[in-house]
Design an enzyme around this catalytic site. Structure first.
Site, mmCIF file in Angstrom:
data_model
loop_
_atom_site.group_PDB
_atom_site.id
_atom_site.type_symbol
_atom_site.label_atom_id
_atom_site.label_comp_id
_atom_site.label_asym_id
_atom_site.label_seq_id
_atom_site.Cartn_x
_atom_site.Cartn_y
_atom_site.Cartn_z
ATOM 1 N N HIS A 227 0.816 -1.225 0.000
ATOM 2 C CA HIS A 227 0.000 0.000 0.000
ATOM 3 C C HIS A 227 0.846 1.270 0.000
ATOM 4 O O HIS A 227 0.339 2.348 -0.283
ATOM 5 C CB HIS A 227 -0.924 0.063 1.229
ATOM 6 C CG HIS A 227 -1.981 -0.996 1.248
ATOM 7 N ND1 HIS A 227 -2.852 -1.176 0.202
ATOM 8 C CD2 HIS A 227 -2.309 -1.937 2.175
ATOM 9 C CE1 HIS A 227 -3.680 -2.188 0.488
ATOM 10 N NE2 HIS A 227 -3.365 -2.664 1.678
ATOM 11 N N ASP B 3 -2.537 -10.592 -2.028
ATOM 12 C CA ASP B 3 -3.099 -10.034 -0.795
ATOM 13 C C ASP B 3 -4.560 -9.663 -1.090
ATOM 14 O O ASP B 3 -4.884 -9.272 -2.211
ATOM 15 C CB ASP B 3 -2.301 -8.777 -0.404
ATOM 16 C CG ASP B 3 -2.712 -8.201 0.944
ATOM 17 O OD1 ASP B 3 -1.989 -8.420 1.928
ATOM 18 O OD2 ASP B 3 -3.765 -7.521 1.001
ATOM 19 N N HIS C 295 -6.188 -7.190 -0.334
ATOM 20 C CA HIS C 295 -6.341 -5.768 -0.646
ATOM 21 C C HIS C 295 -5.608 -5.418 -1.942
ATOM 22 O O HIS C 295 -4.601 -6.047 -2.275
ATOM 23 C CB HIS C 295 -5.763 -4.907 0.493
ATOM 24 C CG HIS C 295 -6.392 -5.172 1.827
ATOM 25 N ND1 HIS C 295 -5.802 -5.990 2.773
ATOM 26 C CD2 HIS C 295 -7.553 -4.727 2.361
ATOM 27 C CE1 HIS C 295 -6.584 -6.042 3.848
ATOM 28 N NE2 HIS C 295 -7.659 -5.288 3.622
ATOM 29 N N ASP D 37 -4.282 -12.528 3.696
ATOM 30 C CA ASP D 37 -5.543 -12.083 4.301
ATOM 31 C C ASP D 37 -6.758 -12.453 3.451
ATOM 32 O O ASP D 37 -7.883 -12.108 3.803
ATOM 33 C CB ASP D 37 -5.513 -10.580 4.624
ATOM 34 C CG ASP D 37 -4.812 -9.751 3.574
ATOM 35 O OD1 ASP D 37 -4.542 -10.275 2.474
ATOM 36 O OD2 ASP D 37 -4.527 -8.566 3.844
HETATM 37 C C1 X5A Z 1 -1.061 -4.952 4.072
HETATM 38 C C2 X5A Z 1 -2.511 -4.967 4.420
HETATM 39 C C3 X5A Z 1 -4.439 -3.712 5.121
HETATM 40 C C4 X5A Z 1 -4.825 -2.341 5.544
HETATM 41 C C5 X5A Z 1 -6.255 -2.293 6.014
HETATM 42 C C6 X5A Z 1 -6.579 -0.956 6.610
HETATM 43 N N1 X5A Z 1 -3.047 -3.803 4.769
HETATM 44 N N2 X5A Z 1 -7.909 -0.887 7.096
HETATM 45 O O1 X5A Z 1 -3.132 -6.025 4.416
HETATM 46 ZN ZN ZN Z 2 -4.007 -6.938 2.845
#
Ligand code: X5A
Ligand code: ZN
Length: 694
Positions: free
Chosen positions: A148, A188, A190, A281
């Site tokens: 991110h 991931d 995200h 995740d």
């Molecule tokens: C690296 C990662 C997740 C961030 C979530 C914030 N970040 N709500 O999995």
């Molecule tokens: Zn993530």
């Protein structure tokens, strides 16, 4: 690869797998010991799992060293590198919290800086070892994660973009290694927004991310993760996003994407090395992801990647917040890199229908750049294309075999078979029911980060999430799920009758009764007024049919002839509303009293109306306005309206059904609509309506 022909057992030598781990990366933690999912235990748990399984002895183990500032500065601004370098020093003690709060989802303490430099340095060194051939592949068990982090800012638990630093290092500092094409795979849950941006214009890095998107509602919210984001300039076509429409995606969904997007494109691209942004995740039971990938699922995905780049793969840890599934999944990956060839039970679960939709969208968008995507996917893949979507699933608490307590019971996802179609037990991803409900309803609600802004956004996020109802018989209805999904999709609803008058249309949204109406409306579940209003002319004939309605009494009401006719022009008022609201309007227009628990008009119906110009709502056979017409598009959103069936229009024309002038009350409502909408003067409006006839 060396075959040790002299070995007495004639064993193929195990591949050299590098592991990178350094306890110093545990020093990055919340400043006052608050709980946080991105915790030091994550990498400890992984290391412990690998040790207990005895795989660390079979690998080459490396400690981390801090990355040089100049290497980080290849993808980050000098200002950002300096800030992370200094932010953990004593001089920053009083300002550190404030600095963290200025980023999105970031905490900082006195160990953050060292961890960030070790994580980036570790990934860089391990990548270099894979690139030189010192090791065949590597797994960097690092934190904080990286994908991110953007060039000038930390974000989403990430301080430096570790994988991006390593890719840039190979391309710009180790040109001697001859690495010209890097494939970054980001699984991931995200979207890897940081990595996407860093290589946006770069054809030397093919960035592929599969992530939960929820129409832009899932972290990091917005459009960045959409399938439309394909890169620009020389990088056009070298950015591939696969955005899930919802949670619960599992092995079958990921494997479908591997087989029909990633494998063909990797084959064409023929990368020199693969860097894997290995977040876990999306694993079953993860508190943030709400997806269902199993350790075997990850193994298979990794195994498929090992066919490329001579198996040169460097996996760097990103997210993954369920310590159990995180460490089991990483172990499965290390075993896979070590060459383990266990035959996994053939997974017979089916992908969601939405998965095929997403795959088709991605392939279509990228087909100008990747000719393989122009090939038609075999039709057999879409068996059950007309079958229910995720929100038509029910989760049932199956009675446990041994009659043990509720908490031991397992959940099966089955599809509602009330329509007599086969019951699909294919998706039998087994989860404890509490996890399942939690995962679908509140992927973010457990997070509590010491950041005021974040807290409010989390609240509103949690609210917009669906609330499945647990019913008396143990069924968990996800009936509300469709509302949650369709509330994120906007359409233009085109009105040519009384709804042209805003106060009358608002009755369908907010409930109530406008002047001239003989009955109140119940309104939509979502009472938000239209986000925008536009007017347009369409080439469909307006006419008045029927002789009595419940709402307007004696007289005809407005219809559009379903067929276009260039000789006629009709005023249409467009309201920008959500697809959920459109469903509620459709119900009320057709006087359907009950909430059907399912959407009458869902995303596949939108697809079909756009393609075929006309569609009827799911399961509705009776009603005066069940023919949904496509009237073109406006600002990228489809314009849809509802009218009678074509055969009804013919019967009106032939006199089998009554054509009839509108009542005074009805006519004056349309006049008010056209006048207040600034389309016509009162006289013009009266004249326009008098001329409207078949
Ligand atoms: C690296 C990662 C997740 C961030 C979530 C914030 N970040 N709500 O999995
Ligand atoms: Zn993530």
């Amino acid at each position: 690869m060396e075959e040790s022909a002299t070995s007495p057992l004639n064993h193929r030598r195990e591949p050299r797998v590098g592991l990178l781990y350094d306890e110093r990366m545990c020093r990055h933690d919340t400043p006052n010991g608050e709980d946080h999912p991105e915790c030091p235990q994550r990498i400890k748990a992984i290391w412990h799992e690998l040790e207990s399984a005895g795989v660390t002895q079979r690998c080459l183990v490396f400690g981390a060293e801090e990355v040089k500032d100049s290497y980080v500065a290849g993808v980050h601004t000098g200002k950002h590198v300096d800030l992370i370098r200094r932010v953990s020093s004593r001089q920053f003690n009083s300002r550190r919290k404030k600095i963290a709060a200025n980023f999105n989802s970031i905490y900082l303490n006195d160990g953050s800086s060292e961890s960030a430099f070790l994580a980036a340095g570790g990934v860089l060194r391990l990548t270099e070892k894979v690139a030189t051939g010192e090791i065949n592949s590597g797994v960097a068990i690092v934190r904080p994660p990286g994908h991110h982090a953007e060039h000038d800012q930390a974000m989403g638990f990430c301080l430096f973009n570790n994988v991006a630093v390593a890719a840039n290092f190979l391309l710009n500092h180790r040109t001697d290694l001859g690495i010209k094409k890097i494939l970054i795979v980001d699984w991931d849950v995200h979207h890897g927004n940081g990595t996407q941006k860093m290589f946006w214009n770069d054809s030397h890095v093919l960035f592929f991310s599969v992530h939960r998107f929820d129409y832009g509602g899932f972290y990091p919210a917005g459009d960045d993760g959409s399938h439309m984001m394909i890169g620009e300039g020389l990088g056009a076509g070298f950015n591939i996003n696969v955005p899930w429409e919802h949670g619960l995606c599992g092995d079958a969904d990921y494997h479908a994407v591997w087989d029909h997007i990633l494998m063909p494109v990797a084959d064409s691209y023929n990368p020199d090395i693969i860097l894997l942004s290995g977040g876990f995740d999306a694993a079953m039971g993860d508190p943030l992801g709400g997806c269902c990938v199993t350790p075997e699922g990850y193994s298979i995905m990794l195994k498929k990647l090992m066919k490329f780049a001579d198996g040169k793969i460097m996996m760097a840890l990103e997210g993954g917040y369920n310590l159990k599934t995180l460490s089991k999944s990483v172990l499965a990956c290390v075993n896979t890199l070590l060459g383990e060839t266990s035959n996994f039970e053939k997974l017979d679960a089916k992908p969601f229908q939405s998965t095929w939709r997403v795959i088709c969208k991605v392939r279509h968008e990228l087909s100008p750049f990747w000719p393989v995507f122009s090939e038609q996917l075999p039709k057999e893949l879409f068996v059950g294309k007309e079958k229910p979507l995720i929100y038509e699933c029910f989760c049932r608490v199956a009675p446990s075999q041994d009659g043990s307590s509720e908490t031991d019971s397992e959940v099966e996802l089955i599809k509602d078979d009330s329509d007599g179609l086969e019951v699909d037990l294919g998706r039998s991803d087994r989860l404890p029911i509490d996890d399942l409900i939690d995962n679908v309803t509140s992927p973010l609600s457990k997070l509590n980060i010491g950041n005021e802004n974040e807290a409010t956004s989390l609240d509103s996020n949690a609210q917009s999430c669906l609330e499945p109802m647990v019913m008396a018989d143990g069924m968990v209805s996800s009936a509300q799920l469709w509302r949650s999904h369709l509330s994120k999709v906007d359409i233009w609803y085109g009105c040519y009758g009384s709804n042209m008058w805003m106060p009358r249309f608002l009755c369908y949204i907010q409930g109530g009764q406008a002047e001239g109406m003989q009955n109140p409306c119940r309104g939509s579940k979502d009472k938000t007024p239209p986000k925008d209003i536009l007017w347009k002319m369409v080439t469909h004939q307006l006419f008045f049919g029927r002789s009595y309605t419940k709402t307007w009494g004696e007289g005809g009401v407005a219809f559009l002839h379903p067929k276009t006719n260039d000789a006629t022009k009709t005023h249409v008022c467009l309201y920008r509303i959500t697809l959920e609201q459109f469903n509620d309007v459709l119900l009320q227009e057709n006087l359907l009293e009950e909430d059907p628990g399912l959407p009458l008009f869902d995303l596949s119906a939108i697809d079909s109306v756009v393609q075929n110009k006309s569609a009827t709502p799911l399961g509705v056979k009776e009603g005066w306005y069940i023919n949904v017409l496509y009237l073109g598009n406006e600002r990228g959103l489809p314009i849809i309206t509802m009218t009678c069936m074509e055969k009804d229009a013919e019967e009106f024309k032939s006199g089998q059904l009554p054509l009839c002038r509108p009542s005074k009350a009805y006519e004056s409502t349309l006049v008010k609509g056209l006048v207040e909408g600034k389309q016509l003067s009162e006289e013009e409006a009266v004249d326009y309506l008098r001329k409207a006839t078949l």
